[in-house]
Design a protein around this motif. Structure first.
Motif, mmCIF file in Angstrom:
data_model
loop_
_atom_site.group_PDB
_atom_site.id
_atom_site.type_symbol
_atom_site.label_atom_id
_atom_site.label_comp_id
_atom_site.label_asym_id
_atom_site.label_seq_id
_atom_site.Cartn_x
_atom_site.Cartn_y
_atom_site.Cartn_z
ATOM 1 N N GLU A 1 25.547 30.296 40.886
ATOM 2 C CA GLU A 1 26.054 29.918 39.568
ATOM 3 C C GLU A 1 27.151 30.896 39.173
ATOM 4 O O GLU A 1 26.931 32.107 39.156
ATOM 5 C CB GLU A 1 24.938 29.960 38.525
ATOM 6 C CG GLU A 1 25.413 29.650 37.112
ATOM 7 C CD GLU A 1 24.342 29.867 36.063
ATOM 8 O OE1 GLU A 1 24.643 29.618 34.874
ATOM 9 O OE2 GLU A 1 23.233 30.296 36.417
ATOM 10 N N THR A 2 28.329 30.381 38.877
ATOM 11 C CA THR A 2 29.425 31.221 38.404
ATOM 12 C C THR A 2 29.226 31.527 36.919
ATOM 13 O O THR A 2 28.960 30.624 36.125
ATOM 14 C CB THR A 2 30.778 30.534 38.617
ATOM 15 O OG1 THR A 2 31.010 30.378 40.028
ATOM 16 C CG2 THR A 2 31.923 31.354 38.024
ATOM 17 N N ILE A 3 29.351 32.803 36.562
ATOM 18 C CA ILE A 3 29.214 33.232 35.165
ATOM 19 C C ILE A 3 30.381 34.149 34.826
ATOM 20 O O ILE A 3 30.512 35.235 35.397
ATOM 21 C CB ILE A 3 27.882 33.972 34.924
ATOM 22 C CG1 ILE A 3 26.692 33.068 35.249
ATOM 23 C CG2 ILE A 3 27.807 34.478 33.490
ATOM 24 C CD1 ILE A 3 25.347 33.746 35.101
ATOM 25 N N ASN A 4 31.218 33.722 33.909
ATOM 26 C CA ASN A 4 32.381 34.495 33.492
ATOM 27 C C ASN A 4 32.353 34.774 32.000
ATOM 28 O O ASN A 4 31.880 33.949 31.207
ATOM 29 C CB ASN A 4 33.675 33.757 33.836
ATOM 30 C CG ASN A 4 33.971 33.781 35.325
ATOM 31 O OD1 ASN A 4 33.697 34.765 36.001
ATOM 32 N ND2 ASN A 4 34.517 32.686 35.837
ATOM 33 N N PHE A 5 32.874 35.945 31.636
ATOM 34 C CA PHE A 5 33.016 36.256 30.224
ATOM 35 C C PHE A 5 34.013 35.283 29.610
ATOM 36 O O PHE A 5 35.084 35.042 30.179
ATOM 37 C CB PHE A 5 33.492 37.693 30.032
ATOM 38 C CG PHE A 5 33.387 38.180 28.621
ATOM 39 C CD1 PHE A 5 32.212 38.744 28.154
ATOM 40 C CD2 PHE A 5 34.461 38.064 27.750
ATOM 41 C CE1 PHE A 5 32.104 39.193 26.843
ATOM 42 C CE2 PHE A 5 34.369 38.502 26.445
ATOM 43 C CZ PHE A 5 33.182 39.066 25.985
ATOM 44 N N PRO A 6 33.701 34.707 28.456
ATOM 45 C CA PRO A 6 34.588 33.703 27.857
ATOM 46 C C PRO A 6 36.017 34.206 27.681
ATOM 47 O O PRO A 6 36.246 35.332 27.259
ATOM 48 C CB PRO A 6 33.937 33.439 26.493
ATOM 49 C CG PRO A 6 32.496 33.797 26.691
ATOM 50 C CD PRO A 6 32.492 34.951 27.642
ATOM 51 N N THR A 7 36.966 33.391 28.059
ATOM 52 C CA THR A 7 38.412 33.586 27.895
ATOM 53 C C THR A 7 38.979 34.674 28.793
ATOM 54 O O THR A 7 40.168 34.974 28.712
ATOM 55 C CB THR A 7 38.812 33.891 26.431
ATOM 56 O OG1 THR A 7 38.411 35.232 26.083
ATOM 57 C CG2 THR A 7 38.178 32.892 25.465
ATOM 58 N N ASP A 8 38.173 35.290 29.674
ATOM 59 C CA ASP A 8 38.695 36.343 30.543
ATOM 60 C C ASP A 8 38.807 35.821 31.975
ATOM 61 O O ASP A 8 38.035 34.964 32.406
ATOM 62 C CB ASP A 8 37.792 37.580 30.516
ATOM 63 C CG ASP A 8 38.558 38.868 30.824
ATOM 64 O OD1 ASP A 8 39.497 38.815 31.638
ATOM 65 O OD2 ASP A 8 38.223 39.918 30.244
ATOM 66 N N THR A 9 39.763 36.371 32.718
ATOM 67 C CA THR A 9 39.976 35.977 34.112
ATOM 68 C C THR A 9 39.394 36.999 35.088
ATOM 69 O O THR A 9 39.584 36.879 36.292
ATOM 70 C CB THR A 9 41.478 35.820 34.404
ATOM 71 O OG1 THR A 9 42.146 37.069 34.140
ATOM 72 C CG2 THR A 9 42.095 34.722 33.541
ATOM 73 N N PHE A 10 38.667 38.001 34.558
ATOM 74 C CA PHE A 10 38.104 39.053 35.400
ATOM 75 C C PHE A 10 36.708 39.396 34.899
ATOM 76 O O PHE A 10 36.546 39.929 33.801
ATOM 77 C CB PHE A 10 38.991 40.302 35.365
ATOM 78 C CG PHE A 10 38.604 41.368 36.361
ATOM 79 C CD1 PHE A 10 39.345 41.567 37.518
ATOM 80 C CD2 PHE A 10 37.491 42.189 36.148
ATOM 81 C CE1 PHE A 10 39.007 42.544 38.431
ATOM 82 C CE2 PHE A 10 37.139 43.166 37.054
ATOM 83 C CZ PHE A 10 37.887 43.343 38.208
ATOM 84 N N THR A 11 35.696 39.067 35.704
ATOM 85 C CA THR A 11 34.308 39.379 35.371
ATOM 86 C C THR A 11 33.587 39.850 36.621
ATOM 87 O O THR A 11 33.706 39.233 37.684
ATOM 88 C CB THR A 11 33.568 38.145 34.816
ATOM 89 O OG1 THR A 11 34.229 37.667 33.645
ATOM 90 C CG2 THR A 11 32.121 38.479 34.473
ATOM 91 N N GLN A 12 32.839 40.950 36.510
ATOM 92 C CA GLN A 12 31.972 41.403 37.590
ATOM 93 C C GLN A 12 30.544 41.539 37.064
ATOM 94 O O GLN A 12 30.322 42.199 36.040
ATOM 95 C CB GLN A 12 32.439 42.747 38.172
ATOM 96 C CG GLN A 12 33.752 42.656 38.928
ATOM 97 C CD GLN A 12 34.084 43.930 39.699
ATOM 98 O OE1 GLN A 12 33.312 44.885 39.732
ATOM 99 N NE2 GLN A 12 35.245 43.947 40.336
ATOM 100 N N LEU A 13 29.596 40.914 37.758
ATOM 101 C CA LEU A 13 28.173 41.085 37.468
ATOM 102 C C LEU A 13 27.628 42.089 38.476
ATOM 103 O O LEU A 13 27.751 41.887 39.689
ATOM 104 C CB LEU A 13 27.431 39.754 37.566
ATOM 105 C CG LEU A 13 27.983 38.605 36.712
ATOM 106 C CD1 LEU A 13 27.079 37.384 36.816
ATOM 107 C CD2 LEU A 13 28.168 39.017 35.259
ATOM 108 N N LEU A 14 26.985 43.176 37.985
ATOM 109 C CA LEU A 14 26.703 44.314 38.859
ATOM 110 C C LEU A 14 25.228 44.671 38.991
ATOM 111 O O LEU A 14 24.850 45.330 39.969
ATOM 112 C CB LEU A 14 27.481 45.532 38.352
ATOM 113 C CG LEU A 14 28.998 45.346 38.295
ATOM 114 C CD1 LEU A 14 29.676 46.598 37.727
ATOM 115 C CD2 LEU A 14 29.568 45.018 39.665
ATOM 116 N N GLY A 15 24.392 44.306 38.048
ATOM 117 C CA GLY A 15 22.974 44.619 38.133
ATOM 118 C C GLY A 15 22.150 43.515 37.501
ATOM 119 O O GLY A 15 22.615 42.830 36.592
#
Length: 300
Positions: free
Chosen positions: A31-45
């Protein structure tokens, strides 16, 4: 992307490089999960309750790192160290305690924890240290990370309550290393760089060192672990493509992990005890996207 190079001081035991078997087939649900309106998101833990730590913003001018915690599917909660210019939240435990690092107004990196709602700066106590980053936290609020000297050499450690344990002596000879995770038994994941400049992952389990090199890879970094002796990370193949991996230390088996939207650009950064993993990939538009996935193993 969070970088790690560390060393932790556990008793030096047997050092062995175990290639392990490569699982023939795996099934992944992403499942892709991105911060709203941003083009750069990293999920780390990710913790056992499904709570996720990460950040958005590339760190470029006008696009600073901004930390958050997340309860899927979309409940983002901003978490930035007070007065910081940039923050990355990297580890999260079952009590919602977090760790990571922030950059102050002078441009200096500091580690931090946020436990029971209270932020605390964590700097490794060495007079040559110019940088500290924390990269993982267990359910005992013990952290893993590294410090760096002015020459750019990185040294791994674990720590709790102001007491630090270097782990340099547990690793092979290296030019830099990072501790990237610590589980509830005190096992440590991380990676080191050898004299030839090659990155190798490692697992310290009960004081015994296992060097992790994904089969046929030219580069391997172990970036997180759980209580089940499962380690995740990233590796680079002979063509220079980046893939995630899962290593089962009990079965001595590796699995390659590729988000279908980011084949050859996938990094796995965290794993919980429920079989969930988090990480990120670069999509066809060049954006960095976070993902949450569940790994299901198939019979060989």
């Amino acid at each position: 992307m969070k970088k790690k190079l560390a060393i932790a001081a556990l008793s030096l035991a047997v050092s062995a490089s175990i290639a392990g078997a490569l699982l023939a087939e795996s099934v992944f649900s992403f499942e892709t999960i991105n911060f709203p309106t941003d083009t750069f998101t990293q999920l780390l833990g990710v913790n056992d309750n499904g709570g996720i730590a990460g950040y958005h913003g590339s760190g470029a001018a006008g696009h600073p790192n901004q930390g958050f915690t997340l309860v899927p599917p979309r409940s983002f909660n901003g978490q930035n160290f007070p007065g910081s210019v940039q923050t990355q939240v990297i580890g999260i435990n079952n009590g919602a305690g977090t760790d990571g690092f922030y950059i102050d107004t002078a441009g200096v990196n500091h580690g931090f924890t946020r436990i029971a709602g209270t932020f605390a700066t964590v700097d490794f106590p060495n007079k040559t240290s110019v940088l500290t980053q924390l990269l993982g936290i267990n359910n005992e609020d013990e952290v893993a990370g590294y410090w760096q000297n002015g020459a750019g050499v990185q040294f791994p450690f674990t720590g709790k309550g102001g007491t630090f344990t270097p782990i340099d002596s547990s690793l092979p000879s290296n030019t830099s290393a990072q501790a990237t995770g610590v589980n509830d038994s005190g096992d440590v994941s991380g990676f080191f760089v050898d004299s030839a400049g090659v990155n190798h992952g490692f697992l310290l389990h009960n004081g015994v060192l296992t060097v992790l090199d994904f089969p046929a890879a030219t580069f391997t970094q172990a970036l997180g672990l759980n209580n089940l002796q499962e380690v995740v990370g990233t590796y680079m193949d002979a063509s220079g493509n980046t893939h995630g991996f899962l290593y089962d230390a009990k079965a001595l088996e590796y699995q390659s992990v590729n988000d279908p939207h980011g084949v050859d650009t996938t990094v796995v950064n965290g794993i919980n005890n429920q079989g969930q993993i988090v990480g990120f990939y670069v999509d066809s538009l060049g954006n960095t996207d976070g993902f949450l996935a569940h790994i299901v193993r198939c019979e060989q």
